[in-house]
Design an enzyme around this catalytic site. Structure first.
Site, mmCIF file in Angstrom:
data_model
loop_
_atom_site.group_PDB
_atom_site.id
_atom_site.type_symbol
_atom_site.label_atom_id
_atom_site.label_comp_id
_atom_site.label_asym_id
_atom_site.label_seq_id
_atom_site.Cartn_x
_atom_site.Cartn_y
_atom_site.Cartn_z
ATOM 1 N N ARG A 155 0.835 -1.206 0.000
ATOM 2 C CA ARG A 155 0.000 0.000 0.000
ATOM 3 C C ARG A 155 0.870 1.256 0.000
ATOM 4 N NH1 ARG A 155 -3.197 -3.842 2.358
ATOM 5 N NH2 ARG A 155 -5.068 -4.181 1.070
ATOM 6 N N ASP A 184 -0.135 -6.329 -3.804
ATOM 7 C CA ASP A 184 -1.534 -6.073 -3.523
ATOM 8 C C ASP A 184 -2.103 -5.282 -4.693
ATOM 9 O OD1 ASP A 184 -4.088 -5.456 -1.992
ATOM 10 O OD2 ASP A 184 -2.886 -6.345 -0.393
ATOM 11 N N HIS A 258 -6.850 -9.279 -4.533
ATOM 12 C CA HIS A 258 -5.828 -8.261 -4.257
ATOM 13 C C HIS A 258 -4.719 -8.291 -5.297
ATOM 14 C CE1 HIS A 258 -7.388 -6.633 -0.534
ATOM 15 N NE2 HIS A 258 -7.556 -7.850 -0.039
ATOM 16 N N GLU A 320 -9.908 -12.131 1.177
ATOM 17 C CA GLU A 320 -10.781 -11.125 0.569
ATOM 18 C C GLU A 320 -10.850 -11.252 -0.953
ATOM 19 O OE1 GLU A 320 -10.305 -7.632 3.951
ATOM 20 O OE2 GLU A 320 -8.979 -7.564 2.220
#
Length: 534
Positions: A155, A184, A258, A320
């Site tokens: 990130r 990611d 991701h 996720e």
């Protein structure tokens, strides 16, 4: 409660708390320009480290000597100390560190340094300091074999020099795992020579979301490119620096969700063609396709990384992963039919199992977030339980190894108070005492099931942590509390721990760590006008 002298720990408190501390009756050992250090061959690495670190801080030469040296380091597996255990004995004639293994010697040397004034953690002498070790006997060993920190470099990129600094800080706290989140939606952070586009195109984004929007509002963006990546030589340096401090570096390449950054560099990996590197925070529908070509791509990526990371474990993410695109994908639905799978959950499990087989064939072990339980767990997989304790409990009961990392007590990007001055408050309240008192082993496990809990780790997600100063603020001193929880056996009493922590902060000051003060943020820590969530 372990056998520990309160008076000694109050004057020279060691964090994490040792198993046993017995004060000596002598005056201690004064370190001077004549003090020599010796080590047997297996402890040689710690000798070099100790000469470098204490030499820099004290200005003393700490010359190498023989068996008559004042500080002696040795490995003795027959000493009955247990894995990574050590014994430290100091009197007025010398200091002896005996380790069960080389790691134990290193941890004993870390304790020795903590018994000196806090200035022992500086990089140069600051003047007249009484470099005297108190007379003491310490016997110690860790509670868990996995004592880790996950650092999200995707990130917001964490420069190599900061990764090296954090390795030193982990070592100071006797932690032994650094889990690097290297890919990611918002960036790909490691050089893969077979696929140069991953760093040419996927290692940077054009802008970044700033905080989180309030309900009904659109996101605000910082209109500035952000990026960076580690070369393969950078990784070799990081791994070697960590290994010298008995820290294992575990890489994570997050699949099959991701993955926006990778799909941007190689649109053939996804289900919808070309997409940008992610600019927003959250969970997105873009996922990897489940074709043979995609699997071959990631097998090749893994093979390059296995040459760089000698760790037993390789982290594949698995968290996720929305199934929306797979529901509408001809190739995904065909794969479900051909493999006799029940649904898209089993499709994700099938995908992960292909990578598990690949890693197993190369003598490595797959670890993933607890979503890898959905649709069936790969036979040799280790589960990292983050969505509470449930995933870890289910995996341990099924005979799988587990690393506990539940969000409520392990996410160091979560808010540290309810004050409006806290920078970009996210998640739920996680104070130092909350980290310290949380029990890593879930209730309800049998002794045999609990043995599958390898240990625990804390995670630092960096959506809202864009500088080293902010990283320090979010990590410390909560990491110090975590370190004691996973190292020290026995009951934990925060009222007993807090005074020791306050002394330990003087060591962090000396090391240049810009931690969060116990009474709250200073003005330059705040982020006025930037909204969080939770």
């Amino acid at each position: 409660m372990p056998d520990t002298s309160p008076s000694l720990l109050a004057s020279r408190p060691v964090i994490p708390r040792p198993l046993q501390v017995v004060p000596g009756e002598e005056n201690g050992l004064a370190l001077t320009a004549a003090t020599r250090v010796s080590a047997d061959p297996e402890a040689r690495g710690t000798l070099v480290w100790l000469q470098r670190e204490l030499g820099a801080a004290t200005g003393l030469p700490f010359s190498s000597g023989d068996e008559d040296s004042e500080i002696r380091l040795s490995v003795d597996p027959s000493a009955g100390l247990g894995r990574e255990g050590y014994r430290l004995i100091v009197d007025d004639e010398g200091a002896i560190v005996i380790g069960n293994d080389p790691a134990g010697v290193f941890y004993g040397a870390q304790t020795l340094r903590q018994l000196l004034p806090a200035a022992a953690h500086r990089d140069a002498p600051i003047g007249d300091t009484d470099w005297t070790l108190p007379a003491v006997g310490v016997t110690d060993a860790p509670r868990f074999g996995w004592r880790g920190l996950m650092l999200d470099t995707a990130r917001h990129f964490v420069p190599k020099r900061e990764v090296l600094r954090y390795i030193d800080l982990l070592a100071l706290h006797k932690l032994n795992v650094l889990h690097l989140h290297l890919s990611d939606d918002q960036g790909w952070r490691v050089e893969i020579r077979r696929y140069p586009k991953l760093t040419e195109k996927a290692s940077w984004r054009t802008r970044s979301q700033l905080g989180n929007p309030r309900p009904g509002e659109e996101p605000v963006f910082e209109e500035r490119p952000h990026g960076g990546f580690y070369t393969q030589d950078d990784i070799r340096e990081i791994v070697a620096h960590a290994a010298a401090r008995h820290i294992t570096v575990i890489p994570e390449i997050d699949v099959p969700g991701h993955s926006q950054a990778a799909i941007h560099a190689h649109p053939e990996l996804g289900e919808v063609g070309e997409i940008p590197v992610g600019q927003r925070w959250g969970i997105f529908d873009e996922v990897l396709a489940v074709t043979d070509e995609v699997l071959e791509f990631y097998r090749n990526v893994i093979d390059e990384l296995l040459e760089l990371f000698p760790s037993e474990y390789f982290h594949v993410g698995g968290d996720e992963c929305p199934k929306t695109q797979w529901k509408g994908s001809g190739s995904a639905q065909r794969r479900i039919r051909e493999e006799g799978l029940a649904d898209e959950d089993e499709l994700q499990s099938w995908f992960i199992r292909q990578l598990d087989d690949h890693l197993t064939a190369r003598g490595r072990r797959l670890v993933g977030w607890d979503e890898i339980l959905e649709g069936g767990l790969a036979p040799g997989a280790t589960v990292m339980s983050w969505r509470g304790e449930e995933g870890g409990v289910a995996a341990a009961k099924a005979g799988h190894d587990v690393v506990m990392s539940p969000t409520a007590t392990s996410y160091l990007d979560y808010r540290q108070s309810e004050s409006d001055d806290e920078p970009i408050k996210v998640g739920t309240l996680l104070r130092v005492e909350d980290v310290y008192l949380a029990e890593p082993v879930p209730e309800g496990l049998s002794e045999e099931e609990a043995a599958h809990v390898l240990g625990a780790q804390v995670n630092v997600w960096t959506e809202h942590i864009d500088t080293p100063r902010r990283l320090d603020y979010m990590v410390f001193p909560r990491l110090s509390a975590f370190a004691e929880k996973v190292w020290s056996a026995g009951e934990r009493d925060y009222a007993e721990f807090e005074p020791r922590l306050l002394h330990h902060l003087t060591r962090l000051d000396a090391a240049g760590v810009e931690y969060r003060p116990m009474d709250g943020p200073r003005p330059w820590h705040t982020r006025p006008g930037v909204h969080g969530w939770g």
